[in-house]
Every structure is written in structure tokens, then in C-alpha cells.
Design a protein around this motif. Structure first.
Motif, PDB file in Angstrom:
ATOM      1  N   LYS A   1       1.561   4.587  -3.120  1.00  9.86           N
ATOM      2  CA  LYS A   1       1.483   6.031  -2.900  1.00  9.86           C
ATOM      3  C   LYS A   1       2.661   6.767  -3.536  1.00  9.86           C
ATOM      4  O   LYS A   1       2.597   7.979  -3.734  1.00  9.86           O
ATOM      5  CB  LYS A   1       1.423   6.326  -1.398  1.00  9.86           C
ATOM      6  CG  LYS A   1       0.137   5.842  -0.759  1.00  9.86           C
ATOM      7  CD  LYS A   1       0.101   6.140   0.710  1.00  9.86           C
ATOM      8  CE  LYS A   1      -1.186   5.578   1.316  1.00  9.86           C
ATOM      9  NZ  LYS A   1      -1.222   5.766   2.760  1.00  9.86           N
TER      10      LYS A   1
ATOM     11  N   GLU B   1       4.813   8.076  -6.400  1.00  4.84           N
ATOM     12  CA  GLU B   1       4.581   8.335  -7.813  1.00  4.84           C
ATOM     13  C   GLU B   1       5.818   7.970  -8.628  1.00  4.84           C
ATOM     14  O   GLU B   1       6.935   8.002  -8.154  1.00  4.84           O
ATOM     15  CB  GLU B   1       4.255   9.814  -8.024  1.00  4.84           C
ATOM     16  CG  GLU B   1       2.922  10.192  -7.428  1.00  4.84           C
ATOM     17  CD  GLU B   1       2.586  11.641  -7.671  1.00  4.84           C
ATOM     18  OE1 GLU B   1       3.088  12.209  -8.642  1.00  4.84           O
ATOM     19  OE2 GLU B   1       1.828  12.181  -6.864  1.00  4.84           O
TER      20      GLU B   1
ATOM     21  N   GLU C   1       0.824  -1.204   0.000  1.00  2.00           N
ATOM     22  CA  GLU C   1       0.000   0.000   0.000  1.00  2.00           C
ATOM     23  C   GLU C   1       0.862   1.259   0.000  1.00  2.00           C
ATOM     24  O   GLU C   1       0.540   2.242  -0.665  1.00  2.00           O
ATOM     25  CB  GLU C   1      -0.950  -0.014   1.206  1.00  2.00           C
ATOM     26  CG  GLU C   1      -2.055  -1.041   1.087  1.00  2.00           C
ATOM     27  CD  GLU C   1      -2.930  -1.155   2.324  1.00  2.00           C
ATOM     28  OE1 GLU C   1      -2.625  -0.493   3.341  1.00  2.00           O
ATOM     29  OE2 GLU C   1      -3.914  -1.913   2.273  1.00  2.00           O
ATOM     30  N   ARG C   2       1.969   1.248   0.717  1.00  5.24           N
ATOM     31  CA  ARG C   2       2.869   2.409   0.738  1.00  5.24           C
ATOM     32  C   ARG C   2       3.528   2.608  -0.629  1.00  5.24           C
ATOM     33  O   ARG C   2       3.722   3.729  -1.075  1.00  5.24           O
ATOM     34  CB  ARG C   2       3.945   2.223   1.808  1.00  5.24           C
ATOM     35  CG  ARG C   2       3.444   2.467   3.200  1.00  5.24           C
ATOM     36  CD  ARG C   2       4.571   2.467   4.229  1.00  5.24           C
ATOM     37  NE  ARG C   2       4.023   2.089   5.511  1.00  5.24           N
ATOM     38  CZ  ARG C   2       4.144   0.906   6.092  1.00  5.24           C
ATOM     39  NH1 ARG C   2       4.842  -0.049   5.524  1.00  5.24           N
ATOM     40  NH2 ARG C   2       3.585   0.666   7.255  1.00  5.24           N
ATOM     41  N   SER C   3       3.867   1.489  -1.268  1.00  5.90           N
ATOM     42  CA  SER C   3       4.523   1.615  -2.579  1.00  5.90           C
ATOM     43  C   SER C   3       3.567   2.188  -3.620  1.00  5.90           C
ATOM     44  O   SER C   3       3.991   2.842  -4.563  1.00  5.90           O
ATOM     45  CB  SER C   3       5.068   0.267  -3.044  1.00  5.90           C
ATOM     46  OG  SER C   3       4.026  -0.588  -3.458  1.00  5.90           O
TER      47      SER C   3
ATOM     48  N   GLN D   1       3.686   0.348 -11.195  1.00  7.76           N
ATOM     49  CA  GLN D   1       2.911  -0.296 -10.140  1.00  7.76           C
ATOM     50  C   GLN D   1       1.971  -1.369 -10.636  1.00  7.76           C
ATOM     51  O   GLN D   1       1.315  -2.017  -9.841  1.00  7.76           O
ATOM     52  CB  GLN D   1       2.117   0.754  -9.386  1.00  7.76           C
ATOM     53  CG  GLN D   1       2.991   1.776  -8.713  1.00  7.76           C
ATOM     54  CD  GLN D   1       2.165   2.846  -8.039  1.00  7.76           C
ATOM     55  OE1 GLN D   1       0.950   2.850  -8.123  1.00  7.76           O
ATOM     56  NE2 GLN D   1       2.847   3.755  -7.383  1.00  7.76           N
TER      57      GLN D   1
END
Length: 189
Positions: A107, A109, A103-105, A113
């Protein structure tokens, strides 16, 4: 001769007396036999009463023992089901940080992904099939210490958020309606 007559009269008087005595004796025997029968029937009734009381006590003891056994059987069956439901709890708790990292990855930019989202999606579906449910949409809800862990308090951005969750620092998860990880939240004051 008068002596003889007197003797016979004495004997004659003695005989009815003796017959009466015999009748009285027979009556006494009958009375004592009836008393014995009455005593025996009283003893039989007492024995019958004590046996029925003992029988009732044994029935009560059996019913209590049977119900205790049924309660034990139900309780152990319930515990087995709970163990089966939560058997994977430890491994899921170890996998949750991996979900957080995904989830952090997302975010960040500039990252490619698409592959990460596919892996995250598959992993989430597998965990959901095992009973894991995320605590979603917590912002704006009232704080509940049974599901949330307050990290800090900040001034509420609006009046309606006072005492409610303002932000979620780390998502919480439930496994079979039990908290696996408390949601770490920020509360408005």
C-alpha cells in the motif's frame, strides 16, 4: 369244616383285594414315574429357558461391546486426521503477521515492490497448499461471530450496510474449514 370254608373264602376274598391293591400300587408307581418325568421335563425346560436367556444376554453384551469398540476406533481415527490437518496451525498463526506486513508494504507508494510481491506470492501459494484460505470479500456481508471479530461500529454509509461489515481491519484465515484467525471488521449501524 365250615370254619375251613369260611377261612378259604376269607383268604379268597383277601386275594383279589390284594391283586387290586397291587394293581393300584403299580398304577401309583406309574403315576409317580410320570410325575417325575413331567417334573424333569419342566426342569429341563426351565434350564433351557435360562440358558437361552443367558445366551441372549451374552450376545447383547458382545454386540454392545463390539459397537463401542468400533465407535472408539472411528473417533480416534477422526481425531488423528484432525490433528494432522491442524498440526501446522501454530506455525501458520505465527506466519500470518508476515503476510499482513507484506500487504501493508504494497500500500506504500514509491517502494520497489516487484521482489516483495514475488516473495508474497510464493509464501501465499505454500500456505494455500497446506490448507490455509483467506476470508475474502467480506465488505457488505452480514456479521457472523463465528468467523468475524467486531472491532468497532460506525454509522453505515448507506442503508443496505446497516448491521453488515463496512471495512476489514485485519484479514481472517481458515485452515481446513476451521478458523485460524478471526477477521477483524468494522460494522455499520
Amino acid at each position: 369244616m365250615t370254619d375251613k370254608v369260611n377261612e378259604e373264602m376269607d383268604q379268597g376274598l383277601d386275594q383279589p383285594d390284594t391283586v387290586e391293591n397291587l394293581k393300584n400300587g403299580e398304577d401309583l408307581k406309574k403315576d409317580s414315574q410320570e410325575e417325575t418325568k413331567d417334573e424333569e421335563s419342566v426342569d429341563m425346560e426351565d434350564a433351557s429357558d435360562s440358558l437361552s436367556k443367558e445366551n441372549q444376554e451374552l450376545k447383547d453384551k458382545y454386540v454392545r461391546l463390539y459397537s463401542e469398540f468400533e465407535n472408539f476406533r472411528r473417533r480416534t481415527a477422526k481425531e488423528k486426521l484432525e490433528m494432522i490437518d491442524t498440526a501446522s496451525k501454530n506455525i501458520i498463526q505465527e506466519i500470518l503477521p508476515v503476510l499482513d506486513d507484506f500487504e501493508r508494504s504494497f500500500k506504500i507508494e514509491g517502494n520497489d515492490q516487484e521482489g516483495s510481491r514475488l516473495i508474497y506470492s510464493k509464501l501465499s501459494k505454500v500456505l494455500e497448499s497446506k490448507g490455509l484460505k483467506p476470508m475474502d470479500d467480506l465488505v457488505g456481508k452480514a456479521f457472523d461471530a463465528e468467523y468475524h471479530e467486531a472491532i468497532t461500529q460506525i454509522p453505515a454509509p448507506s442503508e443496505d450496510l446497516k448491521g453488515k461489515i463496512v471495512d476489514v481491519v485485519e484479514k481472517g484465515y481458515m485452515l481446513s474449514d476451521k478458523v485460524v484467525r478471526f477477521a477483524k471488521v468494522v460494522i455499520g449501524n
